[in-house]
Design a protein around this motif. Sequence first.
Motif, PDB file in Angstrom:
ATOM      1  N   SER A  12       0.836  -1.198   0.000  1.00 43.92           N
ATOM      2  CA  SER A  12       0.000   0.000   0.000  1.00 43.92           C
ATOM      3  C   SER A  12       0.872   1.249   0.000  1.00 43.92           C
ATOM      4  N   ALA A  13       0.266   2.403  -0.318  1.00 46.85           N
ATOM      5  CA  ALA A  13       1.035   3.657  -0.389  1.00 46.85           C
ATOM      6  C   ALA A  13       1.778   3.962   0.923  1.00 46.85           C
ATOM      7  N   PRO A  14       1.102   3.896   2.096  1.00 51.80           N
ATOM      8  CA  PRO A  14       1.860   4.152   3.328  1.00 51.80           C
ATOM      9  C   PRO A  14       2.962   3.114   3.555  1.00 51.80           C
ATOM     10  N   ALA A  15       2.655   1.851   3.272  1.00 51.29           N
ATOM     11  CA  ALA A  15       3.674   0.809   3.440  1.00 51.29           C
ATOM     12  C   ALA A  15       4.802   0.998   2.429  1.00 51.29           C
ATOM     13  N   LEU A  16       4.467   1.457   1.216  1.00 47.46           N
ATOM     14  CA  LEU A  16       5.489   1.713   0.203  1.00 47.46           C
ATOM     15  C   LEU A  16       6.398   2.848   0.655  1.00 47.46           C
ATOM     16  N   ALA A  17       5.808   3.891   1.220  1.00 47.13           N
ATOM     17  CA  ALA A  17       6.613   5.005   1.728  1.00 47.13           C
ATOM     18  C   ALA A  17       7.539   4.523   2.845  1.00 47.13           C
ATOM     19  N   ASP A  18       7.044   3.665   3.715  1.00 44.02           N
ATOM     20  CA  ASP A  18       7.888   3.122   4.789  1.00 44.02           C
ATOM     21  C   ASP A  18       9.019   2.278   4.218  1.00 44.02           C
ATOM     22  N   LEU A  19       8.695   1.449   3.220  1.00 40.18           N
ATOM     23  CA  LEU A  19       9.704   0.608   2.583  1.00 40.18           C
ATOM     24  C   LEU A  19      10.787   1.469   1.938  1.00 40.18           C
ATOM     25  N   ILE A  20      10.371   2.475   1.194  1.00 35.38           N
ATOM     26  CA  ILE A  20      11.337   3.346   0.515  1.00 35.38           C
ATOM     27  C   ILE A  20      12.152   4.128   1.542  1.00 35.38           C
ATOM     28  N   ARG A  21      11.518   4.598   2.616  1.00 36.76           N
ATOM     29  CA  ARG A  21      12.252   5.314   3.669  1.00 36.76           C
ATOM     30  C   ARG A  21      13.320   4.419   4.291  1.00 36.76           C
ATOM     31  N   ASP A  22      12.944   3.195   4.628  1.00 38.28           N
ATOM     32  CA  ASP A  22      13.901   2.277   5.250  1.00 38.28           C
ATOM     33  C   ASP A  22      15.041   1.941   4.287  1.00 38.28           C
ATOM     34  N   CYS A  23      14.704   1.743   3.034  1.00 37.38           N
ATOM     35  CA  CYS A  23      15.715   1.477   2.007  1.00 37.38           C
ATOM     36  C   CYS A  23      16.645   2.689   1.877  1.00 37.38           C
ATOM     37  N   TRP A 110      16.964  -6.689   0.192  1.00 39.43           N
ATOM     38  CA  TRP A 110      15.930  -5.846  -0.398  1.00 39.43           C
ATOM     39  C   TRP A 110      15.262  -6.426  -1.637  1.00 39.43           C
ATOM     40  N   ARG A 111      15.918  -7.320  -2.359  1.00 36.30           N
ATOM     41  CA  ARG A 111      15.325  -7.852  -3.591  1.00 36.30           C
ATOM     42  C   ARG A 111      13.931  -8.463  -3.356  1.00 36.30           C
ATOM     43  N   PRO A 112      13.738  -9.336  -2.349  1.00 34.17           N
ATOM     44  CA  PRO A 112      12.387  -9.905  -2.157  1.00 34.17           C
ATOM     45  C   PRO A 112      11.346  -8.838  -1.818  1.00 34.17           C
ATOM     46  N   ARG A 113      11.728  -7.852  -1.050  1.00 37.10           N
ATOM     47  CA  ARG A 113      10.787  -6.785  -0.680  1.00 37.10           C
ATOM     48  C   ARG A 113      10.400  -5.963  -1.903  1.00 37.10           C
ATOM     49  N   ILE A 114      11.381  -5.678  -2.747  1.00 36.80           N
ATOM     50  CA  ILE A 114      11.128  -4.868  -3.934  1.00 36.80           C
ATOM     51  C   ILE A 114      10.264  -5.621  -4.930  1.00 36.80           C
ATOM     52  N   ASN A 115      10.416  -6.920  -5.002  1.00 35.94           N
ATOM     53  CA  ASN A 115       9.600  -7.721  -5.919  1.00 35.94           C
ATOM     54  C   ASN A 115       8.121  -7.668  -5.569  1.00 35.94           C
ATOM     55  N   GLU A 116       7.784  -7.290  -4.337  1.00 40.54           N
ATOM     56  CA  GLU A 116       6.386  -7.181  -3.918  1.00 40.54           C
ATOM     57  C   GLU A 116       5.794  -5.792  -4.144  1.00 40.54           C
ATOM     58  N   VAL A 117       6.603  -4.835  -4.553  1.00 38.99           N
ATOM     59  CA  VAL A 117       6.113  -3.482  -4.826  1.00 38.99           C
ATOM     60  C   VAL A 117       5.280  -3.530  -6.104  1.00 38.99           C
TER      61      VAL A 117
END
Length: 173
Positions: A12-23, A110-117
């Motif tokens: 989701s957008a908030p989860a995507l923002a969190d993922l990108i922030r952590d990355c 990060w590869r597995p996490r990015i594959n779910e974006v």
Amino acid sequence: MHHLQGKAEGVSAPALADLIRDCYLERVALLMRHEDVAVTVTDYDINNAYQYIIAREETHLSWLQQALLSLGAPLPADPARGAALTVKGDGWKSLASDDAAANARFVEKWRPRINEVTNARHQGMLKVMLGEMLEHKRLFDQAGQGRKDLIGTSLAINDHAGDVMASRWTGDL
């Protein structure tokens, strides 16, 4: 098409923002480390390779910052910089090898996490970043082996005798 994308499950957008922030935060920490290592590397060709990598990393961070802003997320403060590095002689080779391993760990994490974006633009950007990080890993591996031809081979007339200056910016102009 947007109806199909709306039904897809993913980040989701908030989860995507969190993922990108952590990355982003982990990516900044790696950049800082590479800057610190570059200061210790006196070999001209290896130092040039680090400068090339750092420039690409700054581009990656710009992409991540723009992604955060496009999602309406604030830009986080940079993490604290690590302790100053000191090495003698060619001790930078072990630092380069450590940098190769750190890049590999980052990509593996990060590869597995990015594959779910599911946002194609952000996922594509993140995949390009990971691909370039693997290329940088290869350069770090070669630097750790003491190879000098990381970003090209110089002509004999352009021999790089000597070392990079230990202090590059003195502020006295």
